[in-house]
Enzyme design. Structure first.
Site, PDB file in Angstrom:
ATOM      1  N   HIS A  72       0.826  -1.218   0.000  1.00  0.00           N
ATOM      2  CA  HIS A  72       0.000   0.000   0.000  1.00  0.00           C
ATOM      3  C   HIS A  72       0.856   1.262   0.000  1.00  0.00           C
ATOM      4  O   HIS A  72       1.900   1.332   0.653  1.00  0.00           O
ATOM      5  CB  HIS A  72      -1.012   0.013   1.153  1.00  0.00           C
ATOM      6  CG  HIS A  72      -0.443   0.130   2.533  1.00  0.00           C
ATOM      7  ND1 HIS A  72      -0.247   1.343   3.161  1.00  0.00           N
ATOM      8  CD2 HIS A  72      -0.052  -0.808   3.425  1.00  0.00           C
ATOM      9  CE1 HIS A  72       0.223   1.145   4.373  1.00  0.00           C
ATOM     10  NE2 HIS A  72       0.362  -0.150   4.571  1.00  0.00           N
ATOM     11  N   ASP A 190       5.938   2.583   7.065  1.00  0.00           N
ATOM     12  CA  ASP A 190       4.729   1.803   6.814  1.00  0.00           C
ATOM     13  C   ASP A 190       3.860   2.593   5.821  1.00  0.00           C
ATOM     14  O   ASP A 190       3.234   3.556   6.215  1.00  0.00           O
ATOM     15  CB  ASP A 190       4.004   1.559   8.134  1.00  0.00           C
ATOM     16  CG  ASP A 190       2.642   0.907   7.984  1.00  0.00           C
ATOM     17  OD1 ASP A 190       2.347   0.375   6.893  1.00  0.00           O
ATOM     18  OD2 ASP A 190       1.871   0.951   8.961  1.00  0.00           O
ATOM     19  N   GLU A 224      -5.241   1.120   2.575  1.00  0.00           N
ATOM     20  CA  GLU A 224      -5.018   0.075   3.562  1.00  0.00           C
ATOM     21  C   GLU A 224      -5.103   0.606   4.980  1.00  0.00           C
ATOM     22  O   GLU A 224      -5.583  -0.085   5.885  1.00  0.00           O
ATOM     23  CB  GLU A 224      -3.647  -0.567   3.319  1.00  0.00           C
ATOM     24  CG  GLU A 224      -3.402  -1.854   4.112  1.00  0.00           C
ATOM     25  CD  GLU A 224      -2.859  -1.611   5.509  1.00  0.00           C
ATOM     26  OE1 GLU A 224      -2.882  -2.552   6.327  1.00  0.00           O
ATOM     27  OE2 GLU A 224      -2.414  -0.479   5.803  1.00  0.00           O
ATOM     28  N   GLU A 225      -4.645   1.838   5.202  1.00  0.00           N
ATOM     29  CA  GLU A 225      -4.608   2.381   6.566  1.00  0.00           C
ATOM     30  C   GLU A 225      -5.998   2.587   7.167  1.00  0.00           C
ATOM     31  O   GLU A 225      -6.133   2.743   8.380  1.00  0.00           O
ATOM     32  CB  GLU A 225      -3.832   3.696   6.599  1.00  0.00           C
ATOM     33  CG  GLU A 225      -2.331   3.553   6.328  1.00  0.00           C
ATOM     34  CD  GLU A 225      -1.582   2.781   7.401  1.00  0.00           C
ATOM     35  OE1 GLU A 225      -2.223   2.295   8.359  1.00  0.00           O
ATOM     36  OE2 GLU A 225      -0.349   2.651   7.282  1.00  0.00           O
ATOM     37  N   ASP A 245       4.155  -5.710   4.211  1.00  0.00           N
ATOM     38  CA  ASP A 245       3.875  -4.655   5.183  1.00  0.00           C
ATOM     39  C   ASP A 245       4.924  -4.744   6.286  1.00  0.00           C
ATOM     40  O   ASP A 245       5.889  -5.488   6.179  1.00  0.00           O
ATOM     41  CB  ASP A 245       2.452  -4.781   5.728  1.00  0.00           C
ATOM     42  CG  ASP A 245       1.793  -3.432   5.963  1.00  0.00           C
ATOM     43  OD1 ASP A 245       2.452  -2.539   6.556  1.00  0.00           O
ATOM     44  OD2 ASP A 245       0.625  -3.246   5.569  1.00  0.00           O
TER      45      ASP A 245
END
Length: 353
Positions: A72, A190, A224-225, A245
């Site tokens: 992501h 991330d 994604e978050e 990830d």
């Protein structure tokens, strides 16, 4: 002929460039354009979904069932909730992160028509000279935070006149630092470190003109978050999905700080047993430093795909990350290990026949 290698210098350089691009969930066009340009430079075919996620393809001998690698490009951020009478901005989190890690962050508020304003996220009681011990006793909560704009605004009318609106997205500076010892200290590793690892794998495949056994879709997701992940980017032909990830190391965890970690389970349930063991076999065969771990408070692009009903084997591989969703630190060796495993994986026989 020697086995293709991962270009560590490229991985570091591309990560550094991506960390300069704001991409909180809901504002990912710039990072998507950047990744698309890299794919064009490599000669990789790709298309964009209606929502703006990237679906790239590394062609193989077999077309179906195929496999996918997911990562992501979106990051954590915040949003303007209220314009206060004193000219400060009340905020809410975009993504799941603690307000204690937002305190003191330098930010950019992104408004309409390309307007933007610099500022700082502060607790409402920010000065010990004014509030004494109350600065330590105030709650740790997003309700207690506000953005102080670096603009001549003294009240709500000033802020409105400047063009700030409810719902404007707030991007948090990374303050990235690449150390001589190989560590990268930055917000938003991330999952931009994961993206850099995936791009380094693609570079190795394309420059060495590797012939893959099956088609591999490489999907770059944009939400994604906030839990949406890769469900809308996959197609029904995907028989294997490997997400990339971060993995966290702490007491009680077994994540490798300098290698790649294969996740056995996260809060959405166990990952595919056969695919996980295939990945660990590849690590052993290629002398890739690796470990395995279980995450209790974690989900990834895999969860949204499986919850959407995709009939695919699925696994998660991780680079080691300290203080995830906070003041993050990771090591280049871990990023390279992830890229090496991905490179071995896309060249390996499929688990799904």
């Amino acid at each position: 002929m020697s086995a293709p290698h991962i270009d560590r210098d490229y991985l570091a350089a591309i990560l550094g460039r991506m960390l300069q691009i704001h991409s909180p969930t809901g504002m990912t066009d710039d990072i998507v354009a950047f990744v698309c340009n890299e794919l064009k430079n490599f000669g990789v075919r790709f298309d964009l979904t209606r929502r703006g996620a990237i679906r790239a393809e590394l062609p193989g001998k077999r077309h179906t069932p195929d496999r996918a690698v997911a990562v992501h490009v979106d990051t954590l951020g915040a949003m303007v909730k209220e314009i206060k009478d004193n000219g400060r901005l009340a905020v809410v989190a975009v993504g799941h992160w603690s307000s204690r890690f937002a305190e003191g962050a330098r930010v950019t508020v992104h408004g309409d028509d390309g307007k933007s304003w610099r500022g700082t996220i502060l607790p409402q009681k920010a000065s010990g000279h004014t509030y004494n011990a109350e600065i330590d006793s105030q709650p740790v909560d997003w309700v207690q935070l506000e953005v102080r704009l670096d603009a001549r605004v003294a009240n709500k009318a000033d802020v409105v006149a400047a063009g700030v609106n409810i719902g404007d997205l707030i991007a948090v500076d990374t303050n990235a630092e690449f150390t001589d010892s190989g560590f990268v200290v930055s917000r938003h590793l991330d999952d931009k470190a994961g993206v850099a690892s995936v791009l380094a794998m693609i570079k190795a495949v394309m420059e060495n003109r590797l012939e893959l056994p099956v088609n591999c879709h490489v999907i770059f997701t944009i939400a994604e978050e906030v839990g949406l992940g890769g469900a809308h980017v996959l197609d029904q032909d995907v028989g294997e999905l490997v997400a990339v990830d971060n993995g966290t190391f702490a007491p009680g965890q077994n994540t490798s700080e300098y290698g790649v970690t294969i996740a056995m389970m996260d809060m959405s349930g166990p990952f595919d047993r056969r695919l996980n063991r295939h990945l660990m076999d590849l690590c052993r065969a290629n002398d890739i430093d690796h470990s395995r771990d279980v995450f209790k408070f974690y989900r990834s692009d895999v969860a949204s795909a499986l919850e959407a009903g995709y009939d695919t084997r699925a696994s998660l591989i991780c680079f080691g990350l300290d203080a995830s969703h906070g003041h993050e630190r990771a090591h280049m060796d871990s990023f390279v290990a992830v890229a090496r495993l991905l490179l071995a994986y896309v060249q390996s026989p499929p688990v799904v026949s």
